[in-house]
Each structure stands twice: as C-alpha cells, then as structure tokens.
Design a protein around this motif. Structure first.
Motif, PDB file in Angstrom:
ATOM      1  N   VAL A 102       0.830  -1.201   0.000  1.00  0.00           N
ATOM      2  CA  VAL A 102       0.000   0.000   0.000  1.00  0.00           C
ATOM      3  C   VAL A 102       0.866   1.254   0.000  1.00  0.00           C
ATOM      4  CG1 VAL A 102      -1.722   1.288   1.323  1.00  0.00           C
ATOM      5  CG2 VAL A 102      -1.920  -1.187   1.113  1.00  0.00           C
ATOM      6  N   ALA A 107      -3.608   3.926  -2.419  1.00  0.00           N
ATOM      7  CA  ALA A 107      -4.887   3.348  -1.987  1.00  0.00           C
ATOM      8  C   ALA A 107      -5.714   2.869  -3.174  1.00  0.00           C
ATOM      9  CB  ALA A 107      -5.673   4.364  -1.167  1.00  0.00           C
ATOM     10  N   LEU A 112      -5.134  -2.357  -1.803  1.00  0.00           N
ATOM     11  CA  LEU A 112      -5.778  -2.500  -0.494  1.00  0.00           C
ATOM     12  C   LEU A 112      -6.239  -3.931  -0.256  1.00  0.00           C
ATOM     13  CD1 LEU A 112      -7.882   0.789  -0.245  1.00  0.00           C
ATOM     14  CD2 LEU A 112      -5.896   0.148   1.131  1.00  0.00           C
TER      15      LEU A 112
END
Length: 291
Positions: A102, A107, A112
C-alpha cells in the motif's frame, strides 16, 4: 477429559490492557505509514518498516497480555520460546508486506485488497502460531466455523486499517482509526479464543491452572513501541505537517486523490525536516543607492 477454560482470570484488567496495546501499535503504524507518503523515496522504506514493526509488535504484545488471563483448571501452562518468538517474526513480516504494498502502490483497490488480505492473514497466523507454542497436558481443538470468522475479522480489520493509513489525515482522525483497529484486533483474538476447547490427557499432572510468567517476554516489544512513539512524537512533520498539505491548490496538497504519494518538492531553501526553515531565508542586501 474436558478442561475448564477461563480467559479472564484477572477480570477486565488483561482485556483492557491488551486493547490499549493494540491501539498503541495501530496508532504508531498508521502514522508512520501516512508519514511515508510525504517523504522522499530515500526514507520511505524506513518509515514503512517502522510502521510494520510497530503494528506487528503491538498485535503480538496485545495477544500475550490477553493470554496472561488465560488458564485451564487443573493444569499448568508453559510456552515454547522458539515458536512464541516465531509468531512475532511472522506478524512483523506479513504486516510489513501488506504495508509496503500500500505504501508504494497507494490506496488503489487492488493494493488495499492484496495488502489487507496478507496483513490479516499475518495477524491470524500470529495468533494461532502463538497458541501452538503453548504446552500443557492436553490437546487443543478448534471450531472450524469460529476460526474462519476470526480470520475474516482479521482481514477486514487489516484492510480498513491500511485504507485509513493512506486516506485519513490529521491526529484525531488517525486516533479514531487506531481505536477501531484496536477493537477489531481484540475482537479477532477473543473470537479465536472462543473457538478453542481443551481435552486433558487422562494422566495429566495436576497443577494450579496458572500460566508461565509472560512479562519477561513482553519487555522487548514494549520497549520498542515506546521508542517508536518517541520517534513519531519528535518528528516535526508528524506534529506540524508541511506547508502544502492543507492547500487544495498546491501540488500534492489536499486536492490530490487519497493514497497517492505527494509529488516530491525540492525547495530553493529550507528543509523538509524543518518546516520553519522555509521562512528563514535571509534577505539579499539592497544595492547601493537604494536606501
């Protein structure tokens, strides 16, 4: 013979202390991960490694603080040191893989999901490997459905925490995310413990039902968490932020998409480590005759 399990031998003391330790590790890990997104690539790996070790140590310490209150009536409990410390290494390593994914990919949905799954599986592996390190005159058995539920809780909690690490800014929102992660990790632990049953051997040696002292094992990880907290507290950017963070119009400011690392800014003067120096450039002397 079925053993009688008591997971709260000291009442609410161990669950509360374990929860606070999980929150501390999560808070440090989230702040370090968030900080890595706002630093030069040279130091990014260092912040991510510190965050991974903080979360892994916090979860491991939380587990064994909670296990201080665990007892089985009629038998004494010991711990196999190599397996116990192997569970700490697994926690730090697998959490580190998730955080690095990450931290470098941002994101995105794939990052994720992948990072959260690996991190959650690392938390669950740490828990059940730590349980495998326990020794007593009996055999552990687990309910498969409850174990699966505990793993799902760990994966969901880890994915949420990684999203918060790259998307939630500011001290109070990060603190709230840390509390949520602390609740989830504690919930995963006690869900896993609810899946446990103990069958004692017929020739089991009678004991007082107590566990081997765990405090010496926790000194090292606890000291590390304190040192990590000192590093976070005294980092200027963690406390004050950078001049561009809250400027929607600035490159890499609040207007950029969550989780996307800010574009590197190289000032003509001052340093990123000292925001105050951005405003400390001495004035050029005025040409003669212009006074």
């Amino acid at each position: 013979m079925q053993g009688t399990i008591d997971g709260f031998s000291y009442g609410a003391v161990t669950p509360v202390a374990a929860f606070l330790m999980a929150c501390l590790g999560a808070a440090l890990g989230l702040r370090c991960t968030n900080r890595s997104l706002r630093t030069e690539r040279t130091f990014k790996a260092g912040w991510l490694a510190l965050g991974a070790t903080s979360i892994g140590s916090g979860i491991w310490t939380m587990h064994f603080i909670a296990m201080m209150g665990f007892s089985v009536d009629g038998v004494s409990i010991g711990y196999d040191m190599p397996i116990t410390f192997a569970s700490l290494a697994v926690a730090v390593a697998m959490v580190g893989v998730g955080i690095f994914i990450v931290g470098y990919r941002g994101a995105t949905r794939m990052a994720l999901v992948t990072g959260g799954t690996i991190t959650g599986l690392g938390v669950a592996t740490m828990h059940y490997l730590g349980m495998a390190g326990m020794s007593l005159d009996g055999q552990f058995e687990y309910d498969t459905v409850t174990v699966a539920l505990s793993v799902v809780i760990a994966v969901v909690a880890a994915t949420t925490a990684l999203w918060a690490a790259v998307s939630v800014h500011g001290f109070l929102p990060s603190l709230g995310a840390s509390v949520v992660m602390g609740v989830a990790v504690s919930g995963m632990h006690y869900t896993g413990m609810a899946a446990l049953s103990v069958h004692l051997h017929p020739d089991a040696v009678a004991g007082d039902g107590s566990s081997a002292p765990l405090v010496p094992l926790l000194i090292g990880p606890a000291c590390f968490l304190i040192l990590a907290a000192v590093v976070v507290m005294f980092d200027p950017l963690m406390v004050m932020g950078t001049p561009d963070w809250n400027d929607p119009g600035a490159p890499g400011g609040a207007g950029r998409k969550p989780g996307i690392p800010a574009q590197r800014q190289v000032p003509r003067f001052g340093t990123h480590a000292d925001p105050a120096s951005f405003h400390s450039r001495p004035r050029d002397p005025a040409p003669p005759g212009e006074w």
